[in-house]
Motif scaffolding. Structure first.
Motif, mmCIF file in Angstrom:
data_model
loop_
_atom_site.group_PDB
_atom_site.id
_atom_site.type_symbol
_atom_site.label_atom_id
_atom_site.label_comp_id
_atom_site.label_asym_id
_atom_site.label_seq_id
_atom_site.Cartn_x
_atom_site.Cartn_y
_atom_site.Cartn_z
ATOM 1 N N LEU A 1 38.588 53.850 26.770
ATOM 2 C CA LEU A 1 38.652 52.677 27.636
ATOM 3 C C LEU A 1 38.586 53.135 29.093
ATOM 4 O O LEU A 1 39.184 54.138 29.457
ATOM 5 N N SER A 2 37.850 52.383 29.895
ATOM 6 C CA SER A 2 37.736 52.764 31.306
ATOM 7 C C SER A 2 39.038 52.432 32.027
ATOM 8 O O SER A 2 39.866 51.672 31.541
ATOM 9 N N TRP A 3 39.189 53.003 33.220
ATOM 10 C CA TRP A 3 40.405 52.721 33.998
ATOM 11 C C TRP A 3 40.470 51.259 34.413
ATOM 12 O O TRP A 3 41.548 50.714 34.608
ATOM 13 N N VAL A 4 39.319 50.613 34.556
ATOM 14 C CA VAL A 4 39.335 49.185 34.882
ATOM 15 C C VAL A 4 39.983 48.410 33.739
ATOM 16 O O VAL A 4 40.839 47.536 33.956
ATOM 17 N N ILE A 5 39.598 48.745 32.516
ATOM 18 C CA ILE A 5 40.177 48.084 31.355
ATOM 19 C C ILE A 5 41.679 48.357 31.290
ATOM 20 O O ILE A 5 42.489 47.458 31.053
ATOM 21 N N ILE A 6 42.056 49.612 31.546
ATOM 22 C CA ILE A 6 43.483 49.949 31.484
ATOM 23 C C ILE A 6 44.242 49.235 32.595
ATOM 24 O O ILE A 6 45.378 48.793 32.394
ATOM 25 N N PHE A 7 43.598 49.082 33.744
ATOM 26 C CA PHE A 7 44.203 48.297 34.827
ATOM 27 C C PHE A 7 44.483 46.874 34.332
ATOM 28 O O PHE A 7 45.575 46.328 34.559
ATOM 29 N N GLY A 8 43.513 46.282 33.619
ATOM 30 C CA GLY A 8 43.724 44.952 33.058
ATOM 31 C C GLY A 8 44.889 44.926 32.091
ATOM 32 O O GLY A 8 45.732 44.016 32.127
ATOM 33 N N ILE A 9 44.979 45.934 31.251
ATOM 34 C CA ILE A 9 46.083 46.008 30.294
ATOM 35 C C ILE A 9 47.415 46.123 31.036
ATOM 36 O O ILE A 9 48.396 45.456 30.694
ATOM 37 N N LEU A 10 47.432 46.949 32.103
ATOM 38 C CA LEU A 10 48.668 47.112 32.876
ATOM 39 C C LEU A 10 49.088 45.796 33.512
ATOM 40 O O LEU A 10 50.279 45.484 33.590
ATOM 41 N N ILE A 11 48.102 45.011 33.974
ATOM 42 C CA ILE A 11 48.436 43.706 34.551
ATOM 43 C C ILE A 11 49.062 42.815 33.478
ATOM 44 O O ILE A 11 50.085 42.166 33.708
ATOM 45 N N ALA A 12 48.463 42.821 32.294
ATOM 46 C CA ALA A 12 49.010 41.996 31.212
ATOM 47 C C ALA A 12 50.441 42.403 30.883
ATOM 48 O O ALA A 12 51.276 41.572 30.557
ATOM 49 N N LEU A 13 50.721 43.703 30.979
ATOM 50 C CA LEU A 13 52.053 44.166 30.597
ATOM 51 C C LEU A 13 53.048 44.110 31.747
ATOM 52 O O LEU A 13 54.196 43.714 31.576
ATOM 53 N N PHE A 14 52.621 44.509 32.958
ATOM 54 C CA PHE A 14 53.605 44.786 34.005
ATOM 55 C C PHE A 14 53.521 43.927 35.257
ATOM 56 O O PHE A 14 54.323 44.110 36.152
ATOM 57 N N SER A 15 52.544 43.021 35.367
ATOM 58 C CA SER A 15 52.467 42.292 36.626
ATOM 59 C C SER A 15 53.714 41.424 36.800
ATOM 60 O O SER A 15 54.394 41.097 35.827
ATOM 61 N N GLN A 16 53.974 41.081 38.052
ATOM 62 C CA GLN A 16 55.283 40.467 38.316
ATOM 63 C C GLN A 16 55.412 39.065 37.733
ATOM 64 O O GLN A 16 56.456 38.679 37.260
ATOM 65 N N ASN A 17 54.305 38.317 37.747
ATOM 66 C CA ASN A 17 54.429 36.944 37.272
ATOM 67 C C ASN A 17 53.984 36.729 35.836
ATOM 68 O O ASN A 17 54.627 36.045 35.076
ATOM 69 N N GLY A 18 52.861 37.322 35.459
ATOM 70 C CA GLY A 18 52.371 37.052 34.123
ATOM 71 C C GLY A 18 52.700 38.136 33.117
ATOM 72 O O GLY A 18 52.493 37.956 31.923
ATOM 73 N N GLY A 19 53.197 39.282 33.589
ATOM 74 C CA GLY A 19 53.372 40.425 32.707
ATOM 75 C C GLY A 19 54.463 40.226 31.665
ATOM 76 O O GLY A 19 55.517 39.685 31.954
ATOM 77 N N ILE A 20 54.182 40.705 30.467
ATOM 78 C CA ILE A 20 55.116 40.452 29.371
ATOM 79 C C ILE A 20 56.438 41.191 29.587
ATOM 80 O O ILE A 20 57.511 40.665 29.276
ATOM 81 N N VAL A 21 56.386 42.377 30.166
ATOM 82 C CA VAL A 21 57.617 43.138 30.365
ATOM 83 C C VAL A 21 58.553 42.392 31.313
ATOM 84 O O VAL A 21 59.761 42.265 31.056
ATOM 85 N N ASN A 22 57.978 41.867 32.405
ATOM 86 C CA ASN A 22 58.819 41.118 33.331
ATOM 87 C C ASN A 22 59.373 39.845 32.694
ATOM 88 O O ASN A 22 60.482 39.420 33.008
#
Lengths: 300, 286
Positions: A120-141
């Motif tokens: 997976l490219s870093w762009v894709i991983i960036f998308g995954i990180l947003i899904a997991l860790f972003s402040q508003n939509g991220g699942i971890v938060n």
């Protein structure tokens, strides 16, 4: 003499021609183009006709005296060192476990799944990180908030950004990094294990006294070779993941060169830093390869 | 007896950790898939933790495929992947084959030329100036030619060719075949394994193309997928403060991520074994 060589071998030289042209144009001309680090480059005059900088080390001095120097060097080395440690130990552990796995299909499934992120490219991983860790939509938060905590900007905080970098790299390369250790383990003489079993050694003892010593030279070799790339902290990944809030902890030599050179068009200063990096990088690679040779084999 | 129990406990530990690693690798990807096809209201109701969505909608995909420049970027990426990989393989093969002939005069110099680029490079800025001065800026070729050959792949291919039996070449020559014919009709068919592995490395490289485009391309119609997807991801990073706005965006973002990674994810299980072989080939011979 030269003529007979040519008559006999000309088809080979014709085959080499496109590749040699490629190397000359895209690899060796840029090395010559590095002279602009010693010039006051202007687009109008070009590489050849731009005036020499006065004194010749002007751009190097500017960089050395700038506040970025310390910060960039520190960030580059720190990120690189963290990645070196975390990029070495987890893959070895995974390889050890895979080697102990007696269920063949489980082993295949685990290998297939853990190799996958590597592609997976870093762009894709960036998308995954947003899904997991972003402040508003991220699942971890969301979990943190549900558990009564308050959300945290993992991707934009100077406290956590380096962990995000290192963690995402480990995630991407965990399985892939294990391949080579697995190959080394496959080369260990099986009679050693049998002898140990007869002597009453448990599984853990066999790992400790046979498997790990068996791959020690590969571990050391890879570690040394990675040391040679200490100044490559990972331009691709950092450029794609970082943002202006985390520059103080994330900006490395390569990202700074890109911004200063191609975005702010300060070509000479950027190439001076690039040259500095290339030279030290070359010294490190040569040094690492020499040490590696002493351990058995270098890359060339 | 104690030994047997200890052994079984050890096995359980090994299997548990391995399963955990596998889940760790696959969970984030599954989560992205699930977010991309779930109506956002549903995500909110379930606290965002849905692996198997109950309500499935492809509206985010529809929006992206009709109202963004993603389809155009997809076309560009397919184009540079196909053309680029072909160029890579032809140039790499043409370089590697002569270098595998041990008696070729000047062989060492050519090899040295390749190896030196592994340890020293001109760096970003001078390379940019060269690409600019040969007139590649804002063309498809800017994303293909500056990385047309990866030195490491030349070395891998060369050592594969060196492993082919010498008698083969001799008998072909006795039968009157010329060097080009030997390369294309005898060596190439025998080298399918190495061509496959190296071709796949190049292929993935082109599919994930990002930096050549960022460096050398300003024309938006030439941007490949990864560049457009990053733009989509960045856009809502900026609107992060505006929480109302995030609702549809995250679904859109994840759909974009899926569109850009789906081909790799779908094809990957079938070609995985080639990569593993190639990796070992590289690490042993390199």
């Amino acid at each position: 003499m030269a003529l007979t060589v040519l008559r006999k071998y000309w088809p080979f030289y014709v085959m080499l021609l496109p590749g040699v042209l490629f190397y000359l144009i895209f690899r060796y001309f840029p090395m010559y183009g590095m002279v602009i680090a010693f010039k006051d480059f202007s687009m109008m005059d070009g590489i050849l006709h731009s005036p020499w900088a006065n004194p010749w080390y002007k751009h190097f001095e500017t960089f050395y005296q700038s506040p970025y120097f310390g910060e960039l060097l520190r960030n580059t080395l720190l990120i690189s060192l963290y990645k070196l440690v975390w990029g070495t130990i987890p893959p070895i552990l995974l390889a050890l476990l895979l080697n102990e796995c007696r269920i063949r299909w489980l082993r295949t499934v685990v290998q297939t799944l853990t190799y996958m992120p590597h592609f997976l490219s870093w762009v894709i991983i960036f998308g995954i990180l947003i899904a997991l860790f972003s402040q508003n939509g991220g699942i971890v938060n969301r979990w943190i908030v549900e558990a009564g905590g308050s959300s945290f900007p993992f991707l934009t905080s100077t406290q956590t950004f380096r962990s995000v970098l290192v963690g995402s790299e480990v995630w991407q390369n965990l399985g892939w990094g294990a391949i080579i250790y697995l190959a080394a383990m496959a080369g260990i003489d099986p009679t050693l294990y049998e002898a140990a079993r007869v002597d009453g050694a448990g599984r853990f003892r066999m790992i400790w006294h046979i498997t790990i010593p068996g791959i020690r030279s590969v571990i050391v070799l890879l570690f040394i070779l990675k040391l040679g790339h200490l100044l490559d902290a990972g331009f691709d990944q950092i450029y794609i993941l970082y943002n202006i809030q985390v520059y103080p902890v994330a900006d490395i030599l390569d990202t700074w060169v890109y911004r200063t050179g191609l975005q702010q068009l300060n070509f000479s200063l950027a190439s001076a830093v690039g040259l500095f990096k290339s030279l030290i990088g070359m010294a490190l690679v040569l040094f690492a390869n020499n040490v590696a040779k002493r351990w058995g084999e270098g890359i060339w | 007896m104690v030994k047997g129990l200890e052994d079984r406990l050890f096995n359980v530990f090994v299997y548990a950790v391995l399963v955990f690693c596998a889940l760790l690798a696959i969970f984030p990807i599954l989560y992205v898939v699930s977010v991309s096809i779930t109506p956002f209201g549903e995500v909110l109701r379930n606290g965002g933790f849905i692996l198997i969505p109950r309500d499935v909608t492809f509206s985010a995909y529809k929006t992206l495929l009709t109202q963004s420049n993603l389809p155009q970027a997809f076309k560009i990426t397919v184009l540079i992947t196909v053309v680029g990989t072909a160029v890579n393989l032809i140039l790499t093969g043409l370089m590697a084959y002569p270098l595998s002939r041990k008696n070729l005069p000047g062989r060492r110099i050519f090899l040295l030329m390749i190896v030196f680029t592994l340890i020293f490079s001109g760096g970003l800025i001078p390379t940019y100036l060269i690409v600019k001065s040969v007139g590649l800026i804002d063309s498809i070729w800017a994303m293909i030619l500056p990385n047309a050959i990866w030195s490491f792949n030349v070395l891998i291919m060369k050592s594969f060719f060196e492993g082919l039996p010498e008698e083969l070449f001799e008998s072909a020559r006795i039968d009157g075949a010329k060097e080009f014919r030997i390369l294309f009709q005898i060596v190439t068919p025998l080298s399918i394994p190495v061509i496959m592995t190296i071709g796949l490395f190049y292929l993935v490289g082109h599919w994930n193309e990002f930096f050549q485009a960022i460096f050398y391309v300003t024309d938006r119609t030439l941007f490949p997928l990864q560049v457009i997807v990053r733009e989509i991801l960045m856009q809502s990073q900026q609107t992060l403060e505006n929480a109302d706005n995030i609702t549809p965006t995250q679904t859109l973002q994840m759909a974009a991520v899926m569109i850009a990674s789906l081909p790799v994810l779908v094809v990957y299980p079938f070609i995985q074994k080639y990569f593993t072989k190639g990796m070992l080939l590289g690490s042993i011979k390199g």
